[in-house]
Write an enzyme that holds these catalytic residues in place. Structure first.
Site, PDB file in Angstrom:
ATOM      1  NE  ARG A 150      76.049  50.582  45.518  1.00  0.00           N
ATOM      2  CZ  ARG A 150      75.342  51.617  45.094  1.00  0.00           C
ATOM      3  NH1 ARG A 150      74.050  51.528  44.984  1.00  0.00           N
ATOM      4  NH2 ARG A 150      75.901  52.778  44.788  1.00  0.00           N
ATOM      5  CG  ASP A 262      71.628  61.027  43.519  1.00  0.00           C
ATOM      6  OD1 ASP A 262      70.795  61.689  42.874  1.00  0.00           O
ATOM      7  OD2 ASP A 262      72.737  60.717  43.057  1.00  0.00           O
TER       8      ASP A 262
HETATM    9  P1  NAI Z   1      72.779  46.630  43.986  1.00  0.00           P
HETATM   10  O1  NAI Z   1      73.892  45.914  44.646  1.00  0.00           O
HETATM   11  O2  NAI Z   1      71.569  47.025  44.737  1.00  0.00           O
HETATM   12  O3  NAI Z   1      72.246  45.734  42.758  1.00  0.00           O
HETATM   13  C1  NAI Z   1      73.055  45.005  41.892  1.00  0.00           C
HETATM   14  C2  NAI Z   1      72.164  44.041  41.124  1.00  0.00           C
HETATM   15  O4  NAI Z   1      72.948  43.411  40.108  1.00  0.00           O
HETATM   16  C3  NAI Z   1      71.553  42.919  41.952  1.00  0.00           C
HETATM   17  O5  NAI Z   1      70.212  42.722  41.571  1.00  0.00           O
HETATM   18  C4  NAI Z   1      72.374  41.683  41.548  1.00  0.00           C
HETATM   19  O6  NAI Z   1      71.633  40.456  41.621  1.00  0.00           O
HETATM   20  C5  NAI Z   1      72.680  42.017  40.118  1.00  0.00           C
HETATM   21  N1  NAI Z   1      73.837  41.271  39.616  1.00  0.00           N
HETATM   22  C6  NAI Z   1      75.021  41.066  40.239  1.00  0.00           C
HETATM   23  N2  NAI Z   1      75.792  40.268  39.478  1.00  0.00           N
HETATM   24  C7  NAI Z   1      75.096  39.989  38.377  1.00  0.00           C
HETATM   25  C8  NAI Z   1      75.353  39.209  37.232  1.00  0.00           C
HETATM   26  N3  NAI Z   1      76.518  38.561  37.087  1.00  0.00           N
HETATM   27  N4  NAI Z   1      74.402  39.127  36.287  1.00  0.00           N
HETATM   28  C9  NAI Z   1      73.223  39.779  36.434  1.00  0.00           C
HETATM   29  N5  NAI Z   1      72.922  40.535  37.488  1.00  0.00           N
HETATM   30  C10 NAI Z   1      73.850  40.632  38.447  1.00  0.00           C
HETATM   31  O7  NAI Z   1      73.410  47.906  43.310  1.00  0.00           O
HETATM   32  P2  NAI Z   1      72.668  49.223  42.814  1.00  0.00           P
HETATM   33  O8  NAI Z   1      72.540  50.204  43.898  1.00  0.00           O
HETATM   34  O9  NAI Z   1      71.425  48.853  42.106  1.00  0.00           O
HETATM   35  O10 NAI Z   1      73.763  49.821  41.789  1.00  0.00           O
HETATM   36  C11 NAI Z   1      74.140  49.083  40.668  1.00  0.00           C
HETATM   37  C12 NAI Z   1      75.160  49.850  39.853  1.00  0.00           C
HETATM   38  O11 NAI Z   1      74.551  51.008  39.334  1.00  0.00           O
HETATM   39  C13 NAI Z   1      76.415  50.316  40.618  1.00  0.00           C
HETATM   40  O12 NAI Z   1      77.572  49.999  39.877  1.00  0.00           O
HETATM   41  C14 NAI Z   1      76.274  51.783  40.692  1.00  0.00           C
HETATM   42  O13 NAI Z   1      77.529  52.427  40.627  1.00  0.00           O
HETATM   43  C15 NAI Z   1      75.474  52.061  39.442  1.00  0.00           C
HETATM   44  N6  NAI Z   1      74.803  53.313  39.554  1.00  0.00           N
HETATM   45  C16 NAI Z   1      75.002  54.192  38.538  1.00  0.00           C
HETATM   46  C17 NAI Z   1      74.530  55.443  38.605  1.00  0.00           C
HETATM   47  C18 NAI Z   1      74.747  56.350  37.446  1.00  0.00           C
HETATM   48  O14 NAI Z   1      75.645  56.179  36.707  1.00  0.00           O
HETATM   49  N7  NAI Z   1      73.939  57.330  37.230  1.00  0.00           N
HETATM   50  C19 NAI Z   1      73.852  55.902  39.824  1.00  0.00           C
HETATM   51  C20 NAI Z   1      73.598  54.877  40.822  1.00  0.00           C
HETATM   52  C21 NAI Z   1      74.083  53.623  40.676  1.00  0.00           C
END
Ligand code: NAI
Length: 542
Positions: A150, A262
């Site tokens: 991911r 992280d």
């Molecule tokens: P993940 O894949 O574990 O989780 C994504 C979640 O979003 C899942 O629960 C999924 O069901 C949900 N989702 C997907 N499509 C959706 C929709 N149409 N409507 C509602 N919910 C929906 O990903 P993770 O690790 O949680 O990361 C998510 C985002 O956060 C990534 O884009 C990542 O780049 C960002 N992120 C940002 C950071 C920062 O800016 N400080 C640091 C770490 C992550």
């Protein structure tokens, strides 16, 4: 601490990125190292070399090409690479890490020239320690490891994800001056489910689907054991694993070794730093807030958990605190009648009628803050922002998904649709916005405020564990550094132009906490800040 290999000479010296000075080798150094004639005659200063790289970069109008120039430089001359990046961190961070690194990873196999770090394929299971011994440094204090499943919000990039550990470790050095020879990027190649890559003859990883289950767990365990055995003082940072693996891996190892994730804990800390900053604008308390997350993956649940633990410090029970955090995912609001709730989401799954509309969830739950961690752009639409603005005098709107193309809304949309009321921060950077004659400076909730400082603190203290409380300390330290004038313009994080100073202050606060808690193998110095400064890496030729 410096174990920069046995001094190579001649041609090898020019091809050793840690020791190469390129055109800045003096005439005497050229003579004594057998490299006379292998360089043009002029002797550059480091400043001239930096100016040459700036010139080369100014010539390009494409960030990916700039990334490639910098990446080549890193594998050729690390001192010059860091001197360039540290000459202007705010400009270079987006080039060596997000957002540019996202595109660089997607095209890694097509643009491949040379690379840093270790690739450990699952086909080498049983031989990891032997393969890891090929790395030339013996004292490694920091590993960033991914399995590429991911990468940012871009999905499964397989072995192409190596740009993330490389880029992230560059920031440990560029932002918190962790010496680069103590760091090691690692990619665990367990296959990829990205069919486009599997069909591409240029793809550089194993040509098989991802291994799951017991074989995967054994592979991770072997890797952890090998790290412990080869580098006993090493902190292992997990990066961009899919949540099905990220959460169990962290649970398995967090109380056993010095480790953190992280995406889960760094993201959570930077989000809370933003919330602490927002509360300085709204004048409210953390325990008065209600949070609704768009996305219930590792980032969302990680932030929700750390917020809950921070609320406990302000007097709530953990149960009361978790009840103030709600999650919404692709199937709607997480509530107790749903049958698809994963174990790690259960603490934030509360009693509520089924709800498939985010706006309806807002109207029902009345959050003071919405945090986007869904990887899906545009989910914070005008109706969402307008509804938040009706309920709250100063709605907190954090679209955190990366890269920019995945952000749940832009800064301009949040400020315009809330009529300038939103307290805004995003995962990727946005330009300042003018609404009703007022200039807003959007903050970037970039993990870079947290993880380099955490790295430096762990390094100087030789910490034995990385705890949740350490991340709360980090978040408070970041928020405290924002000036009243910056808060006035909507900025809730210290400006990125001052990130180096901010990181050292944050590292000092975390290190002090680690020493106070006795979570350390190193002796407490009389003056922790001075001690940290003395250990920092300087991008200068020795
Ligand atoms: P993940 O894949 O574990 O989780 C994504 C979640 O979003 C899942 O629960 C999924 O069901 C949900 N989702 C997907 N499509 C959706 C929709 N149409 N409507 C509602 N919910 C929906 O990903 P993770 O690790 O949680 O990361 C998510 C985002 O956060 C990534 O884009 C990542 O780049 C960002 N992120 C940002 C950071 C920062 O800016 N400080 C640091 C770490 C992550």
């Amino acid at each position: 601490m410096n174990n920069v290999m046995n001094s190579p000479k001649g041609y090898d010296l020019l091809h050793n990125p840690l020791l190469n000075h390129g055109s800045a080798f003096t005439l005497a150094e050229r003579a004594s190292n057998g490299i006379e004639g292998l360089l043009p005659p002029a002797v550059d200063t480091l400043e001239l070399q930096i100016a040459r790289i700036h010139l080369q970069l100014d010539f390009l109008d494409n960030d990916l090409q700039k990334y490639l120039i910098l990446s080549d430089l890193q594998t050729r001359n690390e001192t010059l690479f860091y001197a360039v990046v540290m000459s202007d961190p705010a400009t270079f961070m987006p080039l060596v890490y997000t957002p540019t690194v996202g595109e660089a990873c997607q095209k890694f196999d097509h643009w491949f020239r040379t690379t840093r770090g270790l690739y450990l394929p699952i086909t080498a299971k049983g031989r990891l320690k032997e393969i890891m011994s090929n790395w030339p440094q013996q004292d490694i204090r920091f590993i960033v490891v991914t399995d590429g499943e991911r990468i940012l919000g871009l999905g499964d990039l397989g072995v192409n994800g190596m740009g993330i550990p490389v880029g992230k470790l560059s920031l440990y050095t560029a932002i918190a001056v962790v010496p680069p020879h103590l760091t090691l990027p690692v990619t665990l190649d367990v296959g990829t489910n990205n069919d486009q890559y599997l069909e591409d003859p240029l793809y550089l990883g194993l040509r098989q689907h991802r291994v799951r289950g017991i074989k995967y767990d054994e592979f991770i365990e072997e890797f952890v054991q090998a790290v412990q055995s080869l580098y006993p003082k090493c902190c292992l940072q997990w990066e961009d694993f899919a949540n099905i693996n990220a959460v169990p891996i962290l649970e398995r190892y967090r109380d056993k070794i010095c480790t953190y994730n992280d995406d889960i804990q760094g993201t959570a800390a930077v989000a809370i730093a933003g919330i602490y900053g927002s509360l300085r604008i709204s004048g409210q308390k953390l325990i008065e807030q209600r949070f609704l997350f768009m996305g219930a993956g590792s980032a969302g649940t990680g932030i929700a958990e750390l917020i809950s633990e921070a609320m406990v410090l302000e007097g709530l029970t953990i149960q009361e605190a978790r009840e103030r955090c709600w999650l919404f995912d692709i199937n709607g609001l997480l509530e107790t009648s749903r049958t698809d709730i994963a174990e790690f989401q259960k603490a934030f799954t509360h009693a509520h009628p089924p709800c498939k509309s985010f706006v309806e969830a807002i109207i029902s739950i009345k959050p003071t803050a919405i945090i986007g961690v869904s990887t899906v752009p545009k989910l914070f639409n005008q109706q969402v922002i307008a509804t938040m603005s009706k309920i709250n005098a100063r709605p907190i709107i954090f679209p955190y998904s990366n890269p920019t193309s995945r952000s749940e809304c832009t800064a301009e949309e949040a400020y315009r649709w809330s009529n300038g009321l939103a307290i805004f921060a995003s995962g990727s950077p946005f330009d300042p916005v003018k609404i009703n004659g007022h200039q807003f400076i959007p903050g970037q909730g970039n993990n870079v405020y947290i993880f380099p400082a955490m790295g430096m603190a762990v390094l100087v203290t030789e910490a034995i564990r990385v705890t949740q409380a350490m991340f709360i300390v980090a978040a408070q330290a970041v928020a405290e550094q924002v000036t009243p004038q910056q808060l006035d313009s909507g900025l809730i994080y210290p400006p990125q132009s001052q990130i180096l100073k901010a990181s050292l202050l944050t590292a000092t606060k975390i290190a002090t906490y680690i020493f106070d808690q006795g979570l350390t193998r190193a002796q407490r110095p009389d003056n922790i800040e001075q001690h940290i400064r003395a250990m920092t890496y300087q991008p200068k030729y020795a």
